[in-house]
Design a protein around this motif. Structure first.
Motif, short mmCIF file in Angstrom:
data_model
loop_
_atom_site.label_atom_id
_atom_site.label_comp_id
_atom_site.label_asym_id
_atom_site.label_seq_id
_atom_site.Cartn_x
_atom_site.Cartn_y
_atom_site.Cartn_z
N LYS A 163 0.84 -1.19 0.00
CA LYS A 163 0.00 0.00 0.00
C LYS A 163 0.88 1.25 0.00
O LYS A 163 2.10 1.16 0.17
CB LYS A 163 -0.93 0.00 1.22
N ASN A 205 -5.76 -2.42 -7.04
CA ASN A 205 -7.02 -3.14 -7.18
C ASN A 205 -8.10 -2.27 -7.80
O ASN A 205 -9.06 -2.77 -8.41
CB ASN A 205 -7.48 -3.66 -5.82
N LEU A 206 -7.96 -0.93 -7.68
CA LEU A 206 -8.99 -0.02 -8.19
C LEU A 206 -8.51 0.81 -9.38
O LEU A 206 -9.16 1.78 -9.76
CB LEU A 206 -9.45 0.92 -7.06
N GLU A 252 -1.24 5.66 6.27
CA GLU A 252 -1.66 5.15 4.96
C GLU A 252 -2.11 6.30 4.08
O GLU A 252 -2.74 7.26 4.55
CB GLU A 252 -2.81 4.15 5.12
N GLU A 256 -7.76 2.75 0.40
CA GLU A 256 -8.59 1.80 -0.35
C GLU A 256 -7.83 1.17 -1.52
O GLU A 256 -8.29 0.20 -2.12
CB GLU A 256 -9.86 2.49 -0.86
N TYR A 257 -6.66 1.72 -1.85
CA TYR A 257 -5.86 1.20 -2.95
C TYR A 257 -4.77 0.26 -2.41
O TYR A 257 -4.06 0.61 -1.47
CB TYR A 257 -5.20 2.34 -3.73
N GLU A 258 -4.64 -0.90 -3.04
CA GLU A 258 -3.57 -1.81 -2.67
C GLU A 258 -3.12 -2.60 -3.89
O GLU A 258 -3.86 -2.75 -4.87
CB GLU A 258 -4.01 -2.77 -1.56
#
Length: 301
Positions: A163, A205-206, A252, A256-258
């Motif tokens: 992340k 993932n996004l 972080e 929500e992004y990984e």
């Protein structure tokens, strides 16, 4: 001279007679008298003055009694310590670590060493994973990615994902990004893999983000250290920043992004012929890894 005879001498003094001492431990009075006599013969002096009605210590006996009251408990404690050490596992365990796992495993290994003070751990840090087991004679190693050699035993530990992180000072100075596009206004650091591939495309993932960076390194340690010191924002493995997040040294960014990397495995040749110390460490790592906060576990674990 036997330690049991010394204990018997102390018991006679405590209870005041051979008969009372004999009765308390369930042996004949004559046996007590004989053993005390043998002790006196070994010492070459009388410890008791005996009469038909009274048993008393001689001056030498009094001094001997005082000394034994200190020595016997210490001797018994020493004997117990030696027995415990004999039953405790010993030896050296060689463990291979990938760079991202060194921070996480440090605390786990320290706890293990506290529980097993006679075991020594030697670590070997490399990004080659299980390939180093035979090269360096490792008992086990942590490997990230697929395992193509089925001669090894592999136990799943956790899912490894990365992340975006930055230091609180950096965010306080330059602000917190709220979208991937906002990253264009920030200092970014990227990593060059061991095979030479440049990670200039972060496949989240996004969505995917093409990175423009003025700082490139093939050392995950260097990138992490730079980010901790406010150099900017970068992708870091979750398992390498658990403690820094807990202490507030990192925050972080766009949580929500990984980027999913792969599963981490604990790999070892075989339990056959494995030392007891190595088996204990392997079992401990598997058990403790599942307790580590902020790390997503593999579905196979």
């Amino acid at each position: 001279m036997r330690i049991n005879d010394l204990r018997l001498f102390l018991l006679v003094v405590e209870l005041g007679s051979f008969a009372s001492a004999a009765s308390s431990i369930g042996i004949p009075r004559a046996s007590v008298s004989r053993r005390i006599g043998e002790l006196e013969a070994d010492l070459g002096t009388k410890l008791f003055t005996r009469t038909t009605r009274q048993l008393s210590l001689t001056p030498t006996g009094e001094n001997y009694h005082q000394q034994l009251m200190e020595i016997i408990p210490r001797l018994e404690s020493l004997n117990e310590c030696v027995k415990n050490q004999r039953n405790m596992p010993t030896g050296t365990v060689k463990l291979g670590l990938v760079g991202e796992a060194d921070v996480l495993t440090h605390n786990l290994l320290q706890d293990f060493l506290k529980n097993y003070p006679l075991i020594t751990i030697e670590t070997h840090v490399s990004n080659l994973g299980y390939h180093d087991i035979l090269n360096y004679g490792l008992d086990a190693c942590i490997h990230i990615g697929s395992i193509k050699d089925n001669s090894f035993i592999a136990r799943p530990l956790m899912r490894v994902s990365r992340k975006l992180y930055a230091s609180p000072d950096y965010i306080a100075t330059y602000g917190m990004p709220t979208s991937l596009e906002d990253l264009n206004q920030h200092a970014l650091m990227i990593y060059r893999k061991q095979n030479g591939e440049l990670e200039d495309s972060w496949k989240f993932n996004l969505g995917e983000y093409r990175v423009k960076s003025r700082v490139i390194s093939n050392s995950s340690h260097y990138v992490r250290h730079a980010i901790l010191n406010g150099a900017g924002i970068s992708l870091l493995a979750e398992l390498s920043v658990v403690e820094h997040l807990r202490l507030g040294n990192l925050v972080e960014v766009l949580p929500e992004y990984e980027v999913y990397v792969d599963d981490a495995w604990l790999v070892y040749p075989s339990r056959k012929g494995m030392t007891h110390a190595a088996r204990l460490l392997i079992d401990s790592l598997i058990q403790e890894a599942t307790k580590t906060p902020n790390v997503t576990l593999s579905q196979n674990s």
